[in-house]
Scaffold this active site. Structure first.
Site, PDB file in Angstrom:
ATOM      1  N   PRO A   1      -4.787  -1.150   3.261  1.00  0.00           N
ATOM      2  CA  PRO A   1      -3.911  -0.694   4.350  1.00  0.00           C
ATOM      3  C   PRO A   1      -3.059  -1.833   4.900  1.00  0.00           C
ATOM      4  CG  PRO A   1      -6.229  -0.270   4.819  1.00  0.00           C
ATOM      5  CD  PRO A   1      -6.188  -1.145   3.625  1.00  0.00           C
ATOM      6  N   GLU A   2      -1.796  -1.568   5.101  1.00  0.00           N
ATOM      7  CA  GLU A   2      -0.903  -2.542   5.734  1.00  0.00           C
ATOM      8  C   GLU A   2      -0.394  -1.959   7.050  1.00  0.00           C
ATOM      9  OE1 GLU A   2       1.841  -4.834   3.630  1.00  0.00           O
ATOM     10  OE2 GLU A   2       0.659  -4.974   1.806  1.00  0.00           O
TER      11      GLU A   2
END
Ligand SMILES: [Zn+2]
Length: 284
Positions: free
Chosen positions: A2-3
């Site tokens: 996840p960013e």
């Protein structure tokens, strides 16, 4: 992994779902994710506390609560690490095997699940306090970004991952922003002209804003497949075409560049993959 955009989409879904809910009990199955907070401290501060808000800082979630005993505000920091998921599930659903922390909210559980336990759910906020400006915030300006780049001889791709420079730019969006700005990932940070810095500043904001907008239009998967309003983050991200088609260079090695039809290449910089088009992103 996840960013920033994925964390932002998650925060937008969890915020209304958690607001006003009280933590009736806590079940910590992996105390490692609380570090450096002790299990005892975690239980003492959070049991009976009520969720009042949720914000995002870089790739961190900041849960705001109000303590039951003192009435004082309490902040809880969450990070998804490599494989973390945070979601609400009905009480009668079986708990996932890798549930690390389970918050009993009455009718539902709020679950932090992590197969590799690299994420965090902690009362220690120091990681978020060290971050640079929010890339989509008003205090992130090319005039501020430029002096930090001028002080560094690191390759610009590597420098972009420095969370004190700008918060939340990870490996995927660093490659994407450099492609969009037509800057070689190998160019030393202090060699960028001000015109290139402005292009890069704009590209960072565009790739992140588009990813957030795209993420929020994805059909949501609900726990147990029932539309009961319980957002199940993670499954959507694993579905093909979730965001892959939006990415122009990331994970596209050997495929044609969407601009020049040349071949996208992959290289390793500071032990991380960089994807780029050598034709569109020349070192000069
Ligand atoms: Zn190209």
């Amino acid at each position: 992994m996840p960013e920033l955009p994925e964390v932002e989409v998650l925060a937008r879904h969890l915020r209304p779902a958690l607001r006003g809910k009280t933590i009736r009990a806590l079940n910590v199955r992996r105390a490692k994710v609380l570090r450096p907070t002790s299990l005892r401290q975690f239980q003492k501060v959070l049991t009976g506390a009520k969720f009042t808000g949720l914000s995002r800082r870089g790739k961190y979630l900041l849960f705001a609560l109000r303590s039951k005993t003192s009435g004082e505000p309490v902040m809880l920091l969450g990070h998804l690490g490599m494989t973390g998921k945070m979601f609400l599930a009905r009480k009668d659903e079986p708990l996932p095997k890798h549930a690390a922390v389970i918050f009993d909210l009455g009718r539902e559980n709020f679950i932090y699940e992590d197969t590799r336990y690299f994420g965090r759910m902690t009362l220690d906020l120091s990681a978020a306090e060290k971050l640079g400006p929010e890339p989509l915030g008003q205090d992130f300006l090319p005039e501020m970004f430029a002096p930090s780049l001028k002080r560094s001889r690191q390759a610009i791709k590597v420098k972009l991952l420095d969370q004190t420079l700008v918060a939340g730019v990870g490996n995927i969006y660093a490659s994407e922003a450099l492609f969009r700005a037509r800057i070689s990932p190998e160019l030393a940070a202090n060699k960028l002209t001000f015109a290139q810095i402005k292009k890069l500043w704009r590209a960072i904001r565009e790739v992140l804003a588009e990813a957030i907008a795209g993420g929020s239009t994805v059909p949501l998967n609900f726990a147990g497949g029932k539309s009961d309003g319980l957002f199940y983050f993670g499954r959507a991200a694993e579905t093909p075409d979730y965001y892959e088609e939006r990415l122009r260079v990331y994970d596209r090695a050997g495929k044609p560049c969407l601009t020049c039809k040349g071949e996208i290449r992959r290289m390793i910089q500071a032990a991380r993959s960089t994807f780029y088009c050598p034709n569109c992103q020349k070192v000069c």
